[in-house]
Design a protein around this motif. Structure first.
Motif, PDB file in Angstrom:
ATOM      1  N   ASN A   8       0.834  -1.200   0.000  1.00 49.17           N
ATOM      2  CA  ASN A   8       0.000   0.000   0.000  1.00 49.17           C
ATOM      3  C   ASN A   8       0.869   1.251   0.000  1.00 49.17           C
ATOM      4  O   ASN A   8       1.797   1.380   0.801  1.00 49.17           O
ATOM      5  CB  ASN A   8      -0.917   0.006   1.224  1.00 49.17           C
ATOM      6  N   ASN A  12      -3.631   9.408   1.468  1.00 47.15           N
ATOM      7  CA  ASN A  12      -4.845   8.881   2.088  1.00 47.15           C
ATOM      8  C   ASN A  12      -5.490   9.996   2.916  1.00 47.15           C
ATOM      9  O   ASN A  12      -5.033  11.131   2.921  1.00 47.15           O
ATOM     10  CB  ASN A  12      -4.525   7.647   2.936  1.00 47.15           C
ATOM     11  N   ARG A  19      -7.458  11.520  -0.728  1.00 47.25           N
ATOM     12  CA  ARG A  19      -6.943  10.445  -1.567  1.00 47.25           C
ATOM     13  C   ARG A  19      -6.839  10.941  -3.014  1.00 47.25           C
ATOM     14  O   ARG A  19      -7.509  11.883  -3.416  1.00 47.25           O
ATOM     15  CB  ARG A  19      -7.880   9.235  -1.545  1.00 47.25           C
ATOM     16  N   LYS A  88       6.670  -4.263   5.977  1.00 48.64           N
ATOM     17  CA  LYS A  88       6.738  -4.277   4.519  1.00 48.64           C
ATOM     18  C   LYS A  88       8.084  -4.797   4.022  1.00 48.64           C
ATOM     19  O   LYS A  88       8.157  -5.517   3.023  1.00 48.64           O
ATOM     20  CB  LYS A  88       6.501  -2.874   3.961  1.00 48.64           C
ATOM     21  N   THR A 106      -5.462   3.489  -1.993  1.00 45.51           N
ATOM     22  CA  THR A 106      -6.887   3.786  -1.849  1.00 45.51           C
ATOM     23  C   THR A 106      -7.167   5.075  -2.611  1.00 45.51           C
ATOM     24  O   THR A 106      -6.455   6.069  -2.459  1.00 45.51           O
ATOM     25  CB  THR A 106      -7.292   3.936  -0.366  1.00 45.51           C
ATOM     26  N   PRO A 217      -8.926  -4.499   8.059  1.00 45.67           N
ATOM     27  CA  PRO A 217      -8.377  -3.456   7.167  1.00 45.67           C
ATOM     28  C   PRO A 217      -7.330  -4.007   6.197  1.00 45.67           C
ATOM     29  O   PRO A 217      -6.156  -3.641   6.223  1.00 45.67           O
ATOM     30  CB  PRO A 217      -7.764  -2.451   8.151  1.00 45.67           C
ATOM     31  N   TRP A 219      -6.760  -3.432   3.223  1.00 44.32           N
ATOM     32  CA  TRP A 219      -6.211  -2.452   2.282  1.00 44.32           C
ATOM     33  C   TRP A 219      -4.984  -1.724   2.833  1.00 44.32           C
ATOM     34  O   TRP A 219      -4.422  -0.870   2.150  1.00 44.32           O
ATOM     35  CB  TRP A 219      -7.290  -1.435   1.901  1.00 44.32           C
ATOM     36  N   ARG A 220      -4.572  -2.041   4.041  1.00 43.26           N
ATOM     37  CA  ARG A 220      -3.352  -1.453   4.606  1.00 43.26           C
ATOM     38  C   ARG A 220      -2.197  -2.443   4.658  1.00 43.26           C
ATOM     39  O   ARG A 220      -1.084  -2.072   5.018  1.00 43.26           O
ATOM     40  CB  ARG A 220      -3.631  -0.946   6.026  1.00 43.26           C
ATOM     41  N   ARG A 221      -2.472  -3.711   4.347  1.00 39.72           N
ATOM     42  CA  ARG A 221      -1.489  -4.767   4.596  1.00 39.72           C
ATOM     43  C   ARG A 221      -0.726  -5.167   3.331  1.00 39.72           C
ATOM     44  O   ARG A 221      -1.291  -5.137   2.228  1.00 39.72           O
ATOM     45  CB  ARG A 221      -2.196  -6.002   5.162  1.00 39.72           C
TER      46      ARG A 221
END
Length: 243
Positions: A8, A12, A19, A88, A106, A217, A219-221
């Protein structure tokens, strides 16, 4: 077959408070986050990027953390990426030369009033906001750890000279990546990871192709993909760009 990790990135609602937009034809705008750390060299501001998105008041002159660096994007030279966070860095360091990194963000769905003349809305665009793959690297070399980077020769270090982490007063990258000229790039059309019903609902790219459950969540990983998943995503990119 090549493997991949999806990471990601980009602006944001926390940084800088907005975004990047995704438009009804699937095109989008890559908006980096602001640079939160002191820098030892000049870095671009949002004003330097020529963005169309409306930023929070006063944000135009903020310095940006332009990472990942895509060669075709303003103020960029090569395909490089650095990250200071172990969550990450660890999966990225497991990759090899010729593996892929997918960058996802996002994005806020643009208002109907922003639709271009003759443009129809793709059914796969999520209402309000969603997560989308916006670019990729095919790795030109094995990932480099922060500790290894200090031991490399000047020629290799020069490849990363324009990367945002090399411009900070304190070098902090736990991993550095170089993408090859062939196989790397910022997409023209986003590839959805959210369902068309809700941005927080993962679609099959996440739940069937990746290592992630799509719960919470997601979409953060960071997410891992095997060879079949990589092939599917590359095919999706080609299909979206040809529409």
């Amino acid at each position: 077959m090549p493997r991949a990790v999806a990471i990601n990135v980009a602006a944001n609602t926390n940084q800088p408070g907005v975004r990047g937009p995704v438009f009804s034809d699937g095109s989008f705008e890559y908006v980096p986050i602001p640079e939160p750390e002191p820098t030892s060299r000049d870095v671009p501001t949002y004003a330097d990027l020529g963005l169309s998105v409306e930023l929070p008041n006063g944000a135009d002159e903020l310095p940006v953390h332009l990472d990942p660096e895509f060669a075709e994007y303003p103020c960029c030279e090569r395909y490089t990426y650095g990250d200071p966070f172990g969550v990450k860095a660890r999966p990225l360091l497991e990759l090899d030369e010729d593996d892929y990194v997918f960058f996802y963000a996002t994005l806020s769905t643009a208002e109907e009033s922003e639709r271009r003349v003759g443009e129809s809305k793709h059914e796969w665009i999520a209402p309000d906001w969603g997560a989308y793959i916006i670019g990729q690297f095919r790795l030109a070399r094995e990932p480099i750890s922060g500790a290894e980077f200090a031991e490399l020769g000047e020629g290799t270090q020069e490849v990363f000279a324009n990367n945002a982490h090399l411009k900070r007063e304190a070098f902090d990258a736990e991993v550095l990546l170089e993408g090859s000229k062939n196989g790397s790039g910022l997409y023209e059309t986003a590839v959805p990871m959210s369902s068309s019903e809700a941005g927080a609902e993962a679609n099959w790219v996440v739940t069937e192709l990746s290592s992630d459950s799509g719960k919470g969540p997601w979409w953060r990983r960071p997410m891992k993909f095997g060879g079949d998943g990589v092939a599917e995503i590359l095919g999706l990119r080609e299909h979206r760009d040809s529409q």
